[in-house]
Scaffold this motif. Structure first.
Motif, PDB file in Angstrom:
ATOM      1  N   THR A 243       0.809  -1.240   0.000  1.00 56.90           N
ATOM      2  CA  THR A 243       0.000   0.000   0.000  1.00 56.90           C
ATOM      3  C   THR A 243       0.832   1.277   0.000  1.00 56.90           C
ATOM      4  N   LYS A 244       2.167   1.185  -0.027  1.00 59.97           N
ATOM      5  CA  LYS A 244       3.019   2.365   0.020  1.00 59.97           C
ATOM      6  C   LYS A 244       3.759   2.552  -1.299  1.00 59.97           C
ATOM      7  N   ALA A 245       3.900   3.831  -1.719  1.00 62.59           N
ATOM      8  CA  ALA A 245       4.740   4.137  -2.873  1.00 62.59           C
ATOM      9  C   ALA A 245       6.201   3.937  -2.479  1.00 62.59           C
ATOM     10  N   ARG A 246       7.047   3.599  -3.455  1.00 60.30           N
ATOM     11  CA  ARG A 246       8.469   3.440  -3.154  1.00 60.30           C
ATOM     12  C   ARG A 246       9.317   3.894  -4.342  1.00 60.30           C
ATOM     13  N   PHE A 331      18.928  -4.746   3.673  1.00 52.43           N
ATOM     14  CA  PHE A 331      18.035  -3.589   3.805  1.00 52.43           C
ATOM     15  C   PHE A 331      17.825  -2.908   2.461  1.00 52.43           C
ATOM     16  N   TYR A 332      18.879  -2.757   1.682  1.00 55.90           N
ATOM     17  CA  TYR A 332      18.751  -2.119   0.365  1.00 55.90           C
ATOM     18  C   TYR A 332      17.830  -2.940  -0.540  1.00 55.90           C
ATOM     19  N   VAL A 333      18.008  -4.249  -0.552  1.00 56.70           N
ATOM     20  CA  VAL A 333      17.176  -5.119  -1.378  1.00 56.70           C
ATOM     21  C   VAL A 333      15.725  -5.066  -0.913  1.00 56.70           C
ATOM     22  N   LYS A 334      15.516  -5.039   0.390  1.00 62.22           N
ATOM     23  CA  LYS A 334      14.166  -4.934   0.957  1.00 62.22           C
ATOM     24  C   LYS A 334      13.481  -3.666   0.474  1.00 62.22           C
ATOM     25  N   GLU A 335      14.212  -2.539   0.469  1.00 62.98           N
ATOM     26  CA  GLU A 335      13.646  -1.268   0.025  1.00 62.98           C
ATOM     27  C   GLU A 335      13.345  -1.291  -1.465  1.00 62.98           C
ATOM     28  N   HIS A 339       9.277  -4.715   0.207  1.00 68.17           N
ATOM     29  CA  HIS A 339       8.776  -5.606   1.256  1.00 68.17           C
ATOM     30  C   HIS A 339       8.384  -4.790   2.481  1.00 68.17           C
ATOM     31  N   SER A 340       7.325  -5.193   3.146  1.00 68.05           N
ATOM     32  CA  SER A 340       6.860  -4.477   4.335  1.00 68.05           C
ATOM     33  C   SER A 340       7.769  -4.701   5.534  1.00 68.05           C
ATOM     34  N   SER A 341       8.535  -5.796   5.516  1.00 73.06           N
ATOM     35  CA  SER A 341       9.422  -6.120   6.631  1.00 73.06           C
ATOM     36  C   SER A 341      10.694  -6.758   6.098  1.00 73.06           C
ATOM     37  N   ILE A 342      11.802  -6.484   6.748  1.00 69.89           N
ATOM     38  CA  ILE A 342      13.068  -7.094   6.339  1.00 69.89           C
ATOM     39  C   ILE A 342      13.048  -8.603   6.581  1.00 69.89           C
ATOM     40  N   ASN A 343      12.181  -9.048   7.493  1.00 69.45           N
ATOM     41  CA  ASN A 343      12.062 -10.489   7.752  1.00 69.45           C
ATOM     42  C   ASN A 343      11.588 -11.239   6.511  1.00 69.45           C
ATOM     43  N   ILE A 344      10.736 -10.602   5.725  1.00 69.39           N
ATOM     44  CA  ILE A 344      10.265 -11.232   4.483  1.00 69.39           C
ATOM     45  C   ILE A 344      11.431 -11.440   3.534  1.00 69.39           C
ATOM     46  N   THR A 345      12.287 -10.422   3.405  1.00 71.18           N
ATOM     47  CA  THR A 345      13.439 -10.502   2.509  1.00 71.18           C
ATOM     48  C   THR A 345      14.394 -11.600   2.950  1.00 71.18           C
TER      49      THR A 345
END
Length: 370
Positions: A243-246, A331-335, A339-345
């Motif tokens: 739901t967030k722009a990135r 963290f960079y890849v997550k952004e 992904h909503s959480s780094i845990n997903i990555t």
């Protein structure tokens, strides 16, 4: 004693309830918005004054069938779910759940029957993820019924945990760098009009729907970045998955390809006399490209290139795995992926994060030996 109104859960969009306390009896009724609740409460107060209300004598209607309750639940959650999710729920209910529980009253559905239903579906070949989806839907209907005051408990709670049916994740099947290069080269040869699109997927890791929804106003050529603000699927635009722009960084190669694509689109617009770029970066005659169409193009390219069959979504997995194996931070890849959480990555791509293996424990020796 009397009639009051309030929200059980405070917040915009949450339902209003009418609470009645009279002659030692208590009752609550879910109404909807505040105005409707006040209207009902006013009518009830008038009945109390005239002595026309006796809660003890009022008979409670029996709980509805699962089919009736599930229809109300689907309507209730429609505004809170994406169209694709709502459609998936609706299809699962019609195909799997209603044939078994549709005509049965909620209070007559037992925990054992739900367990046997899920086990039967698992034995029929449904994946653990599909079993989890069916569990969530049935549980959602019962939780909704509890909020409505139709039943007192949810018989689904804890069932899959006791069955030890944890959800499985689809296997990630990334392409190697030489395979990606071959796919892009082949696309440029047989479908040059789609080459920029597949270059975008391979070099940015955006989701298919996000790529289809990109507009020229989302590209920052000076900052070498693109903004993901929307996603397209089955005739509807929605927000990105979390739901967030990135902001997503562009490689030099992707920057050059999109720049060339823009100039080509401008020339095409001049020839047709329009003079202006179409809003969508990737389009067919100015209209959005459907997902199934681009999937068919991708399959043709794979076949022509002689590359193993993968899903178009595996280009996203390839992007992430190559970044991580190349030493980029999680963290960079997550952004980049959104992904909503780094845990997903980490959970999804952790085994592509390079490690020094024995170097870590060997460094302990440097602390000294007693």
């Amino acid at each position: 004693m009397g009639v009051t109104i309030r929200q059980k859960v405070k917040g915009k969009g949450q339902p209003w309830w009418v609470f009645i306390a009279h002659q030692g009896q208590r009752k609550s009724v879910r109404i909807g918005d505040k105005a409707a609740a006040e209207k009902v409460a006013s009518a009830l107060r008038e009945r109390l004054k005239k002595g026309l209300l006796n809660l003890a004598e009022e008979k409670k209607a029996p709980p509805p069938s699962f089919q009736e309750a599930s229809a109300k639940w689907l309507s209730y959650i429609e505004a809170m779910r994406k169209a694709s999710t709502h459609e998936r729920y609706d299809n699962a209910i019609k195909k799997h759940i209603l044939p078994v529980f549709g005509e049965i009253r909620l209070d007559k559905i037992t925990r054992g029957e739900i367990r046997d239903f899920l086990l039967e579906k698992f034995n029929e070949g449904l994946s653990k993820s599909s079993i989890g989806l069916l569990r969530d839907i049935v549980s959602g209907v019962f939780n909704f019924a509890i909020d409505e005051g139709l039943v007192k408990e949810n018989p689904v709670t804890g069932i899959t945990r006791r069955m030890q049916l944890k959800r499985e994740r689809k296997e990630i099947n990334p392409l190697a760098p030489d395979e990606i290069a071959l796919v892009l080269e082949t696309c440029k040869e047989i479908h040059p009009e789609h080459y920029p699109f597949f270059m975008l997927l391979a070099r940015s890791g955006v989701r298919l729907g996000e790529a289809l929804g990109l507009e020229w106003g989302d590209i920052d050529f000076n900052g070498r970045a693109l903004w993901i603000r929307r996603s397209y699927r089955r005739g509807a635009y929605t927000t990105p998955k979390n739901t967030k722009a990135r902001k997503v960084d562009m490689s030099d190669q992707l920057h050059a390809v999109l720049k060339a694509h823009m100039h080509q689109q401008k020339k095409a617009a001049m020839k047709t006399g329009k003079g202006e770029l179409p809003a969508l970066i990737f389009n067919r005659g100015g209209h959005v490209i459907e997902q199934n169409h681009i999937r068919r193009i991708f399959d043709r390219v794979l076949l022509k290139a002689g590359v193993r069959k993968v899903r178009i979504h595996d280009l996203r997995h390839s992007y992430a795995s190559l970044l991580l194996s190349g030493g980029e931070s999680v963290f960079y890849v997550k952004e980049q992926l959104g992904h909503s959480s780094i845990n997903i990555t980490v959970d999804r791509y952790g085994h592509w994060i390079p490690t020094e293996k024995k170097a870590g424990v060997n460094r302990l020796d440097e602390t000294g030996t007693p």
